[in-house]
Design a protein around this motif. Structure first.
Motif, PDB file in Angstrom:
ATOM      1  N   TYR A  70      61.442  -4.685  -1.448  1.00 39.99           N
ATOM      2  CA  TYR A  70      60.161  -5.362  -1.660  1.00 39.99           C
ATOM      3  C   TYR A  70      59.911  -6.462  -0.635  1.00 39.99           C
ATOM      4  O   TYR A  70      60.828  -7.174  -0.226  1.00 39.99           O
ATOM      5  CB  TYR A  70      60.112  -5.987  -3.056  1.00 39.99           C
ATOM      6  N   CYS A  85      56.450  -8.075 -13.912  1.00 40.85           N
ATOM      7  CA  CYS A  85      57.531  -7.443 -13.139  1.00 40.85           C
ATOM      8  C   CYS A  85      58.689  -8.389 -12.833  1.00 40.85           C
ATOM      9  O   CYS A  85      59.552  -8.641 -13.658  1.00 40.85           O
ATOM     10  CB  CYS A  85      56.942  -6.856 -11.859  1.00 40.85           C
ATOM     11  N   SER A 100      54.909  -3.702 -14.986  1.00 45.31           N
ATOM     12  CA  SER A 100      55.943  -3.693 -13.953  1.00 45.31           C
ATOM     13  C   SER A 100      55.790  -2.536 -12.971  1.00 45.31           C
ATOM     14  O   SER A 100      55.263  -1.473 -13.305  1.00 45.31           O
ATOM     15  CB  SER A 100      57.345  -3.595 -14.592  1.00 45.31           C
ATOM     16  N   GLY A 101      56.305  -2.782 -11.770  1.00 38.23           N
ATOM     17  CA  GLY A 101      56.518  -1.736 -10.784  1.00 38.23           C
ATOM     18  C   GLY A 101      57.987  -1.781 -10.417  1.00 38.23           C
ATOM     19  O   GLY A 101      58.353  -2.218  -9.330  1.00 38.23           O
ATOM     20  N   HIS A 104      61.322   0.034  -9.546  1.00 43.18           N
ATOM     21  CA  HIS A 104      61.747   1.339  -9.032  1.00 43.18           C
ATOM     22  C   HIS A 104      63.143   1.701  -9.520  1.00 43.18           C
ATOM     23  O   HIS A 104      63.918   0.863  -9.958  1.00 43.18           O
ATOM     24  CB  HIS A 104      61.719   1.332  -7.506  1.00 43.18           C
ATOM     25  N   ASN A 107      56.021   0.214 -17.440  1.00 47.80           N
ATOM     26  CA  ASN A 107      56.503   0.390 -16.070  1.00 47.80           C
ATOM     27  C   ASN A 107      55.785   1.537 -15.373  1.00 47.80           C
ATOM     28  O   ASN A 107      55.436   2.548 -15.992  1.00 47.80           O
ATOM     29  CB  ASN A 107      58.013   0.651 -16.072  1.00 47.80           C
ATOM     30  N   HIS A 108      55.589   1.368 -14.093  1.00 42.69           N
ATOM     31  CA  HIS A 108      54.951   2.375 -13.248  1.00 42.69           C
ATOM     32  C   HIS A 108      55.765   3.668 -13.254  1.00 42.69           C
ATOM     33  O   HIS A 108      56.981   3.648 -13.399  1.00 42.69           O
ATOM     34  CB  HIS A 108      54.844   1.802 -11.830  1.00 42.69           C
ATOM     35  N   ASP A 126      54.995   6.304  -5.224  1.00 44.02           N
ATOM     36  CA  ASP A 126      53.830   5.539  -4.791  1.00 44.02           C
ATOM     37  C   ASP A 126      53.647   5.641  -3.282  1.00 44.02           C
ATOM     38  O   ASP A 126      53.202   4.699  -2.637  1.00 44.02           O
ATOM     39  CB  ASP A 126      53.981   4.069  -5.216  1.00 44.02           C
ATOM     40  N   TYR A 154      59.361   5.292  -9.144  1.00 44.16           N
ATOM     41  CA  TYR A 154      59.233   4.454 -10.340  1.00 44.16           C
ATOM     42  C   TYR A 154      59.488   5.335 -11.562  1.00 44.16           C
ATOM     43  O   TYR A 154      58.771   6.314 -11.789  1.00 44.16           O
ATOM     44  CB  TYR A 154      57.857   3.810 -10.388  1.00 44.16           C
TER      45      TYR A 154
END
Length: 612
Positions: free
Chosen positions: A36, A87, A112-113, A115, A144-145, A149, A155
């Motif tokens: 990130y 997140c 959230s995202g 992973h 959560n995602h 993406d 995710y």
């Protein structure tokens, strides 16, 4: 969503009800580690417990003129309060939900995202979500995602509803559908009871200042629920092992990527070894995951965009889907063994891939012939100059890459189908760390589903896949000795092995790789750490040699990471230079650290002599 407020861009949760904006809540803590880099785009909101009115452009279609923007809490007409954390705030030392709960907030929502990394879901759900609300009470909604993406990460969803440390609902991990909804009824009186019986928590809560609550019209308590209706019972978290996660994460990621790319399938140069076998098996598991989801949807009379590939709905036959989208070729040379060809053929047959075998010797001879015309000599494996040996091996490896892309572009032409294939690479993270790959060989591809996975975990995966998914040929493959098969055979048998050429076993590389990252250790710190880990089986000199060997190979081969194939991000110690592991690719020597290690070895030897 990204929202610009007073000239700065914030990462926000936007809360709506019946077409009306209730609150725009910016993120308080940004994530700038691992893959990130949030601070490239966003700033964190620094005014805790404070909101401002943000004017709304009439063109957005809302009837209201403004909306609260900031760190606020919503309160319904019947007095139920709803707070938010986003997140990364869940992972910080002082999580937002702790403070919100101490201020009496009933429900905390987390968008959230997060992973997938092997084993991460266990900490996320059991330690953070259940552990957090189990400490301070309250309802925690974790959303959560799901899916790919458009990047190296996947995710994995696993959204949950928790109350006072009890899990009430959990959406499956790694499902391919883009969205899924689950709900649960909770008794908020249980929150009051939970918080009231802990004296220290009452004292902490009493010392907190009043958090600004933002009222909205609407009731959260359902008047139609009968007090005689039973509340949902606590459920046991479904927690997969890291090896089981490998059977689901990379396959789901591959399916999302394939659909988004609008390509016709995958091409895998199948060598008969463990790495390419793992990649081909992941595609097969992808087909089983997708067809199983479609079959379940057919039984329930539902549909979803994720069941379609290039406009065509997928069927329920995993064999048919695999044969349609997975194309494999065994690219033999005069150095290939009978054993690896059999392994490749058997695996392709068992997973029902569209498979063929070719010989590349003619192409190798043609390339060498061109070189002879220009330079007047042919390199030889018997030459004492290692450059000739390496050149001969690299010609084979790079030709396989060229042929892979040729097959990927034209395979569907021969079958009368539109489109092309994505080439899948098969270099594991251990090999990439020490540069045991040829630059621009079959490790160069469009995607690599195992690029951040170590050999030790891949072997566990192959064992599990062999037994659970009835692919018996994987047992023979996982028991074989890893080899590149680029050197001449001796009496018809392989004389070249990976671990012998690297100088380190794959198990050793797995330990070393973890100490380098996320352990953040250089040569000297790693040597000290390995003293306690390996002292029972290796001498001081052997540990010294292994550390120095690793860092020599790592330094001279780091440049290969700059052109590494985009890989599924499954481990924090991935050496991906583009997203995860931002380090130099031209290192100086480690003479200072190596000398310090040698001095330490001599000191320890002297200490041992005194003790004796």
């Amino acid at each position: 969503m990204p929202v610009r407020f007073r000239g700065l861009l914030y990462n926000c949760l936007v809360t709506l009800k019946d077409g009306r904006l209730l609150l725009i809540r910016p993120k308080l803590a940004l994530c700038d580690d691992d893959v990130y880099r949030e601070s490239r785009w966003f700033v964190a909101w620094s005014e805790k417990e404070n909101t401002h009115e943000m004017m709304i452009d009439p063109e957005y279609g809302f009837e209201q003129e403004s909306v609260p923007f900031g760190d606020g809490v919503l309160e319904s007409s019947d007095g139920v309060s709803i707070g938010f954390e986003i997140c990364e705030e869940l992972w910080t030392a002082q999580s937002s939900h702790i403070d919100l709960s101490l201020r009496g907030v009933d429900i905390v929502c987390n968008g959230s995202g997060s992973h997938h990394v092997l084993g991460k879901s266990n900490r996320r759900i059991n330690q953070l979500v259940l552990g957090g609300c189990g400490k301070v009470g309250g309802v925690y909604l974790y959303s959560n995602h799901r899916g790919c993406d458009g990047d190296r990460v996947y995710y994995d969803g696993m959204s949950t509803v928790a109350h006072n440390g009890r899990l009430l609902a959990q959406i499956k991990q790694f499902d391919i559908e883009d969205t899924c909804v689950s709900s649960s009824v909770v008794d908020l009186r249980e929150t009051q009871s939970f918080r009231s019986r802990i004296g220290s928590m009452r004292n902490e809560a009493a010392s907190r200042s009043v958090h600004p609550f933002i009222p909205f019209k609407g009731k959260m308590v359902d008047p139609f629920i009968s007090p005689l209706d039973p509340l949902p019972k606590e459920i046991v978290p479904v927690q997969l092992s890291p090896t089981e996660e490998l059977c689901h994460g990379p396959p789901a990621w591959l399916w999302h990527y394939l659909r988004r790319s609008k390509m016709g399938g995958f091409f895998v140069p199948l060598s008969g070894g463990q790495d390419s076998a793992a990649v081909a098996t992941l595609v097969r598991l992808m087909a089983e995951k997708v067809t199983s989801a479609v079959k379940k949807a057919d039984e329930n009379g539902t549909d979803d965009p994720s069941y379609y590939l290039n406009g065509e709905r997928v069927g329920t036959d995993a064999d048919a889907l695999t044969n349609k989208i997975l194309h494999t070729v065994y690219m033999a040379s005069e150095h290939s063994s009978v054993e690896t060809r059999k392994c490749a053929d058997d695996l392709a047959k068992e997973i029902n891939a569209s498979h063929s075998s070719i010989l590349i010797d003619t192409a190798v001879s043609a390339i060498l012939g061109i070189f002879k015309l220009a330079q007047g000599f042919i390199p030889s494996f018997t030459s004492p100059d290692n450059r000739e040996t390496m050149a001969l091996q690299n010609v084979q490896a790079r030709l396989r890459m060229v042929l892979s892309y040729l097959f990927a572009q034209l395979a569907l032409v021969t079958k009368g189908r539109p489109g092309g294939l994505l080439v899948l690479g098969s270099a594991n993270v251990d090999e990439s760390l020490v540069g045991y790959v040829t630059k621009y060989d079959c490790s160069s591809a469009d995607l690599n589903p195992i690029g951040s996975i170590c050999k030790r975990d891949l072997r566990k995966f192959l064992h599990l896949a062999s037994e659970r998914y009835s692919i018996p040929s994987l047992k023979e493959i996982v028991d074989s000795v890893p080899t590149a098969e680029l050197r001449p055979l001796v009496d018809g048998k392989v004389a070249q092995t990976d671990e012998e050429e690297i100088g380190l076993t794959y198990d050793e590389l797995s330990v070393i790789g973890s100490l380098r990252k996320p352990g953040l250790m250089g040569p000297y710190a790693m040597f000290e750490a390995l003293l306690s880990i390996w002292s029972a089986k290796y001498s001081l000199d052997e540990i010294e040699h292994k550390v120095k060997l690793f860092y020599r190979r790592y330094a001279i081969n780091r440049h290969k990471a700059t052109v590494s194939t985009p890989a599924y991000h499954a481990e924090a110690y991935s050496c991906d230079d583009h997203r995860n592991d931002h380090r130099p690719f031209l290192y100086p020597d480690f003479s200072l650290q190596f000398e310090a290690i040698s001095v330490k070895v001599n000191e320890l030897k002297g200490l041992h002599k005194k003790i004796e």
